[in-house]
Scaffold this active site. Structure first.
Site, PDB file in Angstrom:
ATOM      1  N   HIS A 138       5.421  13.625   4.920  1.00  0.00           N
ATOM      2  CA  HIS A 138       4.129  14.311   5.044  1.00  0.00           C
ATOM      3  C   HIS A 138       4.122  15.472   6.043  1.00  0.00           C
ATOM      4  CE1 HIS A 138       2.145  11.488   2.460  1.00  0.00           C
ATOM      5  NE2 HIS A 138       2.284  10.464   3.269  1.00  0.00           N
ATOM      6  N   ASP A 174       7.043   6.691  -2.949  1.00  0.00           N
ATOM      7  CA  ASP A 174       6.022   6.230  -2.021  1.00  0.00           C
ATOM      8  C   ASP A 174       4.666   6.246  -2.723  1.00  0.00           C
ATOM      9  OD1 ASP A 174       4.047   6.483   0.335  1.00  0.00           O
ATOM     10  OD2 ASP A 174       5.941   6.315   1.409  1.00  0.00           O
ATOM     11  N   HIS A 176       1.989   7.203  -1.544  1.00  0.00           N
ATOM     12  CA  HIS A 176       1.304   8.431  -1.145  1.00  0.00           C
ATOM     13  C   HIS A 176       2.100   9.645  -1.629  1.00  0.00           C
ATOM     14  CE1 HIS A 176       0.172   5.314   1.847  1.00  0.00           C
ATOM     15  NE2 HIS A 176      -1.021   5.851   1.723  1.00  0.00           N
ATOM     16  N   ASP A 263       5.088   1.011  -0.421  1.00  0.00           N
ATOM     17  CA  ASP A 263       3.691   0.689  -0.187  1.00  0.00           C
ATOM     18  C   ASP A 263       2.856   0.668  -1.463  1.00  0.00           C
ATOM     19  OD1 ASP A 263       4.261   3.394  -0.264  1.00  0.00           O
ATOM     20  OD2 ASP A 263       3.247   3.896   1.601  1.00  0.00           O
TER      21      ASP A 263
END
Length: 392
Positions: A138, A174, A176, A263
């Site tokens: 990120h 991921d 995200h 996740d």
């Protein structure tokens, strides 16, 4: 002769910790390494420290000078009157990504590990390399975001482009969206970014839509597969296989770099995807197959997110290494054989876990409640698959 796989890890990575109550906990690395040792898949002799790189060699490939200066200052002057103002300028003032003492060195250690893994593969010293502390996807060139200070994946890709001139396919699993890596290479036709994640309509960072396809010469080298909340295993894997196989066939990369945030599991507290350990056995198997089909085996794997640090992360991350090395346990799991977690590992960590630890490598389907909207969710994901690959 090159080895099949190299495991990169530096103890300094454990210094990357935002606080005792923060969900990003480096203990998950310790748990994973310990589990691999208990099943005789990893020894101390197999663990390699990253090579020595200078800050100029690494961080300047992606990050702005003013940002690097700020991170170093905040790492040393955590109690300075000017620190809070400086932190706000560079995204280091939030609860998600607060500055902390020693932040620069810990983050630099992680970047070094990912670049070392890339070098090991690109020089032919190994076909595969694994760096579980990496995957901080990120971070942006000029600011921190989403638990990420420096973007080790982007730096490793830039290093590969600069030192070896290779075409890179970055695969992000991921939950995200891998936004930081995507935007760094948004105009680069020689770096293809692929991210499968929970739709940004409901989850941080709020990006990763199918219309994000790149700009200028990089248009068409960016792919996102956003999934509906509460997507389960079969729909997740269908979406992954249908879209990724089309992307890699069209792009024809020289090397794969994958980010293995785990996740998307139903137990994870920070997302809404409803998968089990099934996808975390399948993901590395699929990538291993594709690496040998398209890149002569060149595959670099990084860690990433994952916030059920006892029940999910150690199993998911271990499965990457077990698959990379062709360990008998990975083969047994692939055949559907029941595989138990080692008693000594369970005994060692059960008292620290806030939940009862699973006894098996794979989840019991009855432990995860099925979603009543399964058909509707699956159909929405299928419609999105067609949009992702319509131009390939």
């Amino acid at each position: 002769m090159a080895s099949d796989a190299i495991f990169i890890h530096h103890n300094g990575s454990s210094g990357y910790k935002f606080g005792e109550e923060h969900p990003f906990d480096p203990l998950r690395i310790t748990l994973t390494v310990d589990l691999l040792k208990e099943v005789n898949a990893l020894t101390d002799e197999q663990i390699e420290d990253p090579s020595s790189y200078t800050e100029e060699e690494l961080l300047s490939l992606v990050h702005r000078t003013d940002y690097l200066t700020a991170v170093k200052q905040l790492s040393e002057d955590v109690n300075s009157d000017d620190s809070s103002v400086l932190a706000q300028q560079f995204g280091l003032h939030t609860e998600d990504t607060p500055y902390f003492a020693g932040m620069h060195q810990a983050a630099l250690t992680i970047v070094s590990g990912s670049v070392a893994a890339a070098d090991a593969v690109m020089t032919g010293r190994a076909q595969h390399a694994y760096h579980i502390a990496g995957g901080l996807h990120h971070a942006f060139p000029d600011r921190a975001s989403g638990f990420c200070v420096y973007n080790d994946a982007a730096v490793a890709i830039k290093h590969i482009r600069q030192a070896y001139g290779a075409k890179v396919l970055y695969i992000d699993t991921d939950v995200h969206h891998g936004d930081g890596v995507q935007w760094v290479f948004y105009d680069d036709p020689n770096v293809c970014t692929y991210s499968i994640h929970e739709t940004g309509k409901f989850l941080f960072p709020g990006t990763g839509y199918v219309h994000e396809k790149g700009v200028d010469h990089g248009f068409g080298a960016c792919f996102n597969m956003p999934l509906e909340p509460y997507t389960e295993d079969d729909s997740w894997l269908e979406s992954f296989n249908v879209t990724l196989r089309k992307v890699i066939a069209a792009f024809q990369p020289d090397v794969i770099i994958s980010q293995h945030g785990c996740d998307a599991h139903a137990y994870d507290p920070l997302s809404h995807i409803h998968c089990s350990m099934k996808i975390y056995a399948e993901i590395p198997a699929i990538l291993h197959e594709l690496a040998h089909q398209y890149t002569n085996g060149r595959w670099v794997a990084l860690g990433g997110g994952g916030y059920d640090i006892f029940r999910v992360v150690p199993r998911a991350w271990s499965l990457v290494w077990l698959t990379m090395t062709g360990h008998p346990l990975a083969k047994a799991i692939a055949k559907g054989e029941e595989a138990m977690l080692p008693d000594r590992w369970l005994s060692r960590w059960s008292s620290m876990s806030p939940h009862q630890l699973p006894l098996k490598w794979m989840d019991d389907p009855t432990d995860i409640e099925p979603m009543p909207r399964r058909t509707e969710i699956t159909n929405k994901n299928r419609a999105m698959q067609h949009i992702v690959i319509q131009d390939l």
